[in-house]
Design a protein around this motif. Structure first.
Motif, PDB file in Angstrom:
ATOM      1  N   VAL A 147       0.826  -1.221   0.000  1.00 19.99           N
ATOM      2  CA  VAL A 147       0.000   0.000   0.000  1.00 19.99           C
ATOM      3  C   VAL A 147       0.856   1.265   0.000  1.00 19.99           C
ATOM      4  O   VAL A 147       0.517   2.235  -0.692  1.00 19.99           O
ATOM      5  CB  VAL A 147      -0.967  -0.021   1.202  1.00 19.99           C
ATOM      6  CG1 VAL A 147      -1.724   1.304   1.295  1.00 19.99           C
ATOM      7  CG2 VAL A 147      -1.958  -1.179   1.076  1.00 19.99           C
ATOM      8  N   PRO A 148       1.987   1.324   0.736  1.00 22.14           N
ATOM      9  CA  PRO A 148       2.814   2.540   0.657  1.00 22.14           C
ATOM     10  C   PRO A 148       3.290   2.839  -0.766  1.00 22.14           C
ATOM     11  O   PRO A 148       3.351   4.000  -1.176  1.00 22.14           O
ATOM     12  CB  PRO A 148       3.994   2.223   1.583  1.00 22.14           C
ATOM     13  CG  PRO A 148       3.439   1.238   2.563  1.00 22.14           C
ATOM     14  CD  PRO A 148       2.487   0.394   1.767  1.00 22.14           C
ATOM     15  N   GLY A 149       3.619   1.795  -1.523  1.00 19.74           N
ATOM     16  CA  GLY A 149       4.037   2.004  -2.902  1.00 19.74           C
ATOM     17  C   GLY A 149       2.909   2.535  -3.769  1.00 19.74           C
ATOM     18  O   GLY A 149       3.114   3.431  -4.596  1.00 19.74           O
ATOM     19  N   LEU A 150       1.711   1.965  -3.585  1.00 20.89           N
ATOM     20  CA  LEU A 150       0.554   2.443  -4.336  1.00 20.89           C
ATOM     21  C   LEU A 150       0.246   3.892  -3.976  1.00 20.89           C
ATOM     22  O   LEU A 150      -0.061   4.716  -4.852  1.00 20.89           O
ATOM     23  CB  LEU A 150      -0.656   1.549  -4.047  1.00 20.89           C
ATOM     24  CG  LEU A 150      -1.973   1.951  -4.734  1.00 20.89           C
ATOM     25  CD1 LEU A 150      -1.827   1.953  -6.243  1.00 20.89           C
ATOM     26  CD2 LEU A 150      -3.106   1.016  -4.291  1.00 20.89           C
ATOM     27  N   TRP A 151       0.330   4.214  -2.708  1.00 22.34           N
ATOM     28  CA  TRP A 151       0.067   5.578  -2.262  1.00 22.34           C
ATOM     29  C   TRP A 151       1.093   6.553  -2.856  1.00 22.34           C
ATOM     30  O   TRP A 151       0.751   7.659  -3.266  1.00 22.34           O
ATOM     31  CB  TRP A 151       0.092   5.639  -0.739  1.00 22.34           C
ATOM     32  CG  TRP A 151      -0.291   6.979  -0.171  1.00 22.34           C
ATOM     33  CD1 TRP A 151       0.530   7.894   0.412  1.00 22.34           C
ATOM     34  CD2 TRP A 151      -1.603   7.544  -0.158  1.00 22.34           C
ATOM     35  NE1 TRP A 151      -0.181   9.006   0.806  1.00 22.34           N
ATOM     36  CE2 TRP A 151      -1.494   8.812   0.463  1.00 22.34           C
ATOM     37  CE3 TRP A 151      -2.850   7.106  -0.589  1.00 22.34           C
ATOM     38  CZ2 TRP A 151      -2.595   9.651   0.656  1.00 22.34           C
ATOM     39  CZ3 TRP A 151      -3.949   7.944  -0.402  1.00 22.34           C
ATOM     40  CH2 TRP A 151      -3.804   9.188   0.205  1.00 22.34           C
ATOM     41  N   LYS A 152       2.340   6.128  -2.918  1.00 25.45           N
ATOM     42  CA  LYS A 152       3.381   6.969  -3.520  1.00 25.45           C
ATOM     43  C   LYS A 152       3.111   7.198  -4.996  1.00 25.45           C
ATOM     44  O   LYS A 152       3.273   8.318  -5.511  1.00 25.45           O
ATOM     45  CB  LYS A 152       4.749   6.302  -3.334  1.00 25.45           C
ATOM     46  CG  LYS A 152       5.909   7.101  -3.931  1.00 25.45           C
ATOM     47  CD  LYS A 152       7.237   6.370  -3.753  1.00 25.45           C
ATOM     48  CE  LYS A 152       8.372   7.154  -4.416  1.00 25.45           C
ATOM     49  NZ  LYS A 152       9.674   6.431  -4.277  1.00 25.45           N
ATOM     50  N   LEU A 153       2.689   6.132  -5.692  1.00 26.29           N
ATOM     51  CA  LEU A 153       2.363   6.275  -7.114  1.00 26.29           C
ATOM     52  C   LEU A 153       1.212   7.249  -7.318  1.00 26.29           C
ATOM     53  O   LEU A 153       1.267   8.118  -8.195  1.00 26.29           O
ATOM     54  CB  LEU A 153       1.999   4.906  -7.697  1.00 26.29           C
ATOM     55  CG  LEU A 153       1.513   4.920  -9.153  1.00 26.29           C
ATOM     56  CD1 LEU A 153       2.671   5.240 -10.090  1.00 26.29           C
ATOM     57  CD2 LEU A 153       0.890   3.582  -9.521  1.00 26.29           C
ATOM     58  N   LEU A 154       0.168   7.119  -6.511  1.00 29.42           N
ATOM     59  CA  LEU A 154      -0.974   8.027  -6.633  1.00 29.42           C
ATOM     60  C   LEU A 154      -0.562   9.463  -6.343  1.00 29.42           C
ATOM     61  O   LEU A 154      -1.036  10.397  -6.992  1.00 29.42           O
ATOM     62  CB  LEU A 154      -2.093   7.590  -5.678  1.00 29.42           C
ATOM     63  CG  LEU A 154      -2.749   6.240  -5.989  1.00 29.42           C
ATOM     64  CD1 LEU A 154      -3.747   5.871  -4.901  1.00 29.42           C
ATOM     65  CD2 LEU A 154      -3.421   6.274  -7.351  1.00 29.42           C
ATOM     66  N   GLY A 155       0.329   9.636  -5.359  1.00 28.95           N
ATOM     67  CA  GLY A 155       0.811  10.973  -5.060  1.00 28.95           C
ATOM     68  C   GLY A 155       1.597  11.579  -6.212  1.00 28.95           C
ATOM     69  O   GLY A 155       1.615  12.802  -6.404  1.00 28.95           O
ATOM     70  N   HIS A 156       2.231  10.719  -7.013  1.00 28.77           N
ATOM     71  CA  HIS A 156       3.010  11.183  -8.154  1.00 28.77           C
ATOM     72  C   HIS A 156       2.128  11.469  -9.354  1.00 28.77           C
ATOM     73  O   HIS A 156       2.411  12.382 -10.141  1.00 28.77           O
ATOM     74  CB  HIS A 156       4.056  10.122  -8.506  1.00 28.77           C
ATOM     75  CG  HIS A 156       4.976  10.521  -9.615  1.00 28.77           C
ATOM     76  ND1 HIS A 156       4.752  10.155 -10.929  1.00 28.77           N
ATOM     77  CD2 HIS A 156       6.117  11.266  -9.623  1.00 28.77           C
ATOM     78  CE1 HIS A 156       5.705  10.661 -11.698  1.00 28.77           C
ATOM     79  NE2 HIS A 156       6.544  11.322 -10.928  1.00 28.77           N
ATOM     80  N   GLU A 157       1.042  10.694  -9.507  1.00 27.59           N
ATOM     81  CA  GLU A 157       0.234  10.772 -10.719  1.00 27.59           C
ATOM     82  C   GLU A 157      -1.035  11.608 -10.578  1.00 27.59           C
ATOM     83  O   GLU A 157      -1.699  11.861 -11.578  1.00 27.59           O
ATOM     84  CB  GLU A 157      -0.169   9.358 -11.161  1.00 27.59           C
ATOM     85  CG  GLU A 157       1.003   8.472 -11.570  1.00 27.59           C
ATOM     86  CD  GLU A 157       1.679   8.963 -12.830  1.00 27.59           C
ATOM     87  OE1 GLU A 157       1.005   9.558 -13.690  1.00 27.59           O
ATOM     88  OE2 GLU A 157       2.911   8.752 -12.950  1.00 27.59           O
ATOM     89  N   TRP A 158      -1.382  12.048  -9.373  1.00 25.67           N
ATOM     90  CA  TRP A 158      -2.691  12.662  -9.201  1.00 25.67           C
ATOM     91  C   TRP A 158      -2.819  13.966  -9.982  1.00 25.67           C
ATOM     92  O   TRP A 158      -3.913  14.299 -10.471  1.00 25.67           O
ATOM     93  CB  TRP A 158      -2.989  12.899  -7.716  1.00 25.67           C
ATOM     94  CG  TRP A 158      -2.381  14.153  -7.143  1.00 25.67           C
ATOM     95  CD1 TRP A 158      -1.162  14.274  -6.566  1.00 25.67           C
ATOM     96  CD2 TRP A 158      -2.994  15.441  -7.092  1.00 25.67           C
ATOM     97  NE1 TRP A 158      -0.942  15.565  -6.159  1.00 25.67           N
ATOM     98  CE2 TRP A 158      -2.062  16.313  -6.466  1.00 25.67           C
ATOM     99  CE3 TRP A 158      -4.211  15.959  -7.497  1.00 25.67           C
ATOM    100  CZ2 TRP A 158      -2.335  17.661  -6.248  1.00 25.67           C
ATOM    101  CZ3 TRP A 158      -4.489  17.305  -7.284  1.00 25.67           C
ATOM    102  CH2 TRP A 158      -3.550  18.134  -6.661  1.00 25.67           C
ATOM    103  N   VAL A 159      -1.726  14.697 -10.158  1.00 29.94           N
ATOM    104  CA  VAL A 159      -1.793  15.946 -10.919  1.00 29.94           C
ATOM    105  C   VAL A 159      -2.103  15.647 -12.385  1.00 29.94           C
ATOM    106  O   VAL A 159      -2.926  16.341 -13.023  1.00 29.94           O
ATOM    107  CB  VAL A 159      -0.478  16.740 -10.787  1.00 29.94           C
ATOM    108  CG1 VAL A 159      -0.489  17.956 -11.711  1.00 29.94           C
ATOM    109  CG2 VAL A 159      -0.271  17.171  -9.351  1.00 29.94           C
ATOM    110  N   THR A 160      -1.455  14.630 -12.941  1.00 26.60           N
ATOM    111  CA  THR A 160      -1.739  14.216 -14.311  1.00 26.60           C
ATOM    112  C   THR A 160      -3.208  13.855 -14.470  1.00 26.60           C
ATOM    113  O   THR A 160      -3.889  14.309 -15.406  1.00 26.60           O
ATOM    114  CB  THR A 160      -0.873  13.010 -14.696  1.00 26.60           C
ATOM    115  OG1 THR A 160       0.497  13.366 -14.671  1.00 26.60           O
ATOM    116  CG2 THR A 160      -1.233  12.490 -16.080  1.00 26.60           C
TER     117      THR A 160
END
Length: 413
Positions: free
Chosen positions: A54-67
């Motif tokens: 889940v931490p990895g998924l959360w990090k990915l979402l934090g990176h992609e949410w602006v896109t």
């Protein structure tokens, strides 16, 4: 984990794309199912950019949410913009200025090409779709729809403000003149697919020869279109020149579009009923974008013109934003070639670019991969010929790496 040397992640993504191609009446369900399957597999057996669980998924979402937020804002906002443009009455007056035969359709595609050189390619494609709906009485050939998408993507490929990928290059240190070289290929491609697409459309439904009786322009709606477009362009250019890092943290372009829509809604009420359909189409694209973001692509093949040519075909099914970011980190590309390849290449399949998805929201019959490839065969032909014209005329002149990392913000894939 892999099967026959191929990572399971890629196999799941390939199955998702195959499902989209085979079940084009259920594209959203297929895309969301594929996204869930990939996410669950990576949660249980893989990682997200080196971070498991889940931490990895959360990090990915934090990176992609602006896109994701920018894309959603633009796709929904430009759905309302295209309706304003169609209801402004201007498309009905175009027969006064366009040729009566197939050359009228070619001129329409050329107009989309020019608009996309300084507008977002989603907006250019949807304006083109609105004009086609009026001029051809809503009988539009899928080959011509593919031509509209190709014109919007080709037109933005040589301008640092015409496409997200070229803007990324600009921020990373690529000079605008290096990107501008892509027009040697883009113009060539336009002359090829534009003729074929216009002739296909003329054979199906000739262009309207005369203005409808009593046709007039609603200047207020045209003004609203201008305000929305200027808001998107202004936000993009302002922050790129002042502080480009803001674009990585905040979806300012999507916010600017919706502020403009809100401020002008009292002037002319938008057709809010269009939003549910546009939202469903947008969710399909966002699901594919997130699937692509979860793929374990860490490095591209060695930079060469052959690799650049191949990336154009890859971008027809794979988000071109991470491809561009990887190329910028790796360096060694001739950026005019890369801009053309990843910008125009997505036109070969309807979901290969956000412009294609946006236009398919207006014309649901375009959501068949088979029909798109069959009717839009001239797009792939034009891509290859344009690429080799660029290679023959200007040659391959690669640069050294321009940046250790590349920004990930986006207005359109």
């Amino acid at each position: 984990m892999s099967f026959a040397g191929v990572p399971i992640d890629f196999i799941l993504f390939a199955l998702t794309l195959a499902g989209v191609a085979l079940f084009h009446h259920h594209t959203l369900a297929v895309a969301l199912t594929g996204l869930a399957a990939i996410a669950l597999f990576k949660l249980g057996f893989g990682d997200f950019g080196g971070v498991a669980g889940v931490p990895g998924l959360w990090k990915l979402l934090g990176h992609e949410w602006v896109t994701v937020a920018n894309l959603l804002g633009l796709l929904l906002g430009f759905a309302l913009l295209s309706d304003h443009f169609e209801r402004s009455g201007l498309p009905a007056l175009l027969p006064r200025f366009l040729p009566d035969d197939w050359k009228g359709g070619f001129c329409l595609l050329l107009l989309v090409f020019v608009l996309s050189s300084f507008l977002d390619n989603i907006a250019a494609a949807m304006i083109g779709g609105s004009m086609a709906a009026v001029l051809y009485r809503r009988r539009v050939h899928i080959g011509f729809l593919a031509g509209i998408v190709a014109a919007s993507n080709a037109g933005g490929s040589g301008s640092v403000v015409g496409d997200t990928t070229t803007t990324m290059m600009w921020i990373a240190g690529v000079r605008p003149g290096q990107v501008f070289e892509a027009y040697a290929a883009a113009v060539t491609a336009m002359l090829i697919f534009g003729v074929f697409a216009a002739r296909q459309q003329h054979a199906l439904q000739p262009i309207m020869k005369d203005n409808p009786e009593g046709a007039s322009v609603d200047s207020a709606r045209l003004g609203i279109v201008a305000v929305i477009l200027l808001a998107a362009m202004g936000a993009n250019i302002f922050f790129n020149l002042r502080d480009a890092s803001v674009l990585d943290r905040v979806p300012v372009i999507g916010i600017a579009v919706w502020l403009a829509i809100g401020l002008t809604s009292a002037w002319r009420r938008p057709t809010w009923s269009l939003l549910p359909g546009a939202f469903r189409g947008s969710m399909f694209l966002l699901a594919l974008v997130m699937c692509a973001a979860m793929m374990p692509v860490q490095k591209l093949p060695a930079a060469s013109w052959q690799t650049a040519l191949g990336l154009g075909f890859v971008s027809a099914i794979f988000d071109n934003i991470p491809l561009t970011a990887l190329a910028l980190r790796q360096g060694g590309y001739d950026w005019g070639f890369l801009a053309y390849a990843v910008g125009f290449g997505g036109s070969m399949v309807w979901f290969g670019s956000s412009a294609g998805v946006a236009l398919a929201n207006m014309y649901p019959e375009a959501r068949s991969v088979g029909a798109w490839l069959k009717a839009g065969w001239h797009i792939a032909l034009a891509y290859v010929i344009g690429f080799f014209v660029l290679l023959a005329v200007l040659g391959w002149h690669p640069d050294a790496p321009v940046a250790p990392s590349a920004p990930s913000h986006t207005t359109s894939p």
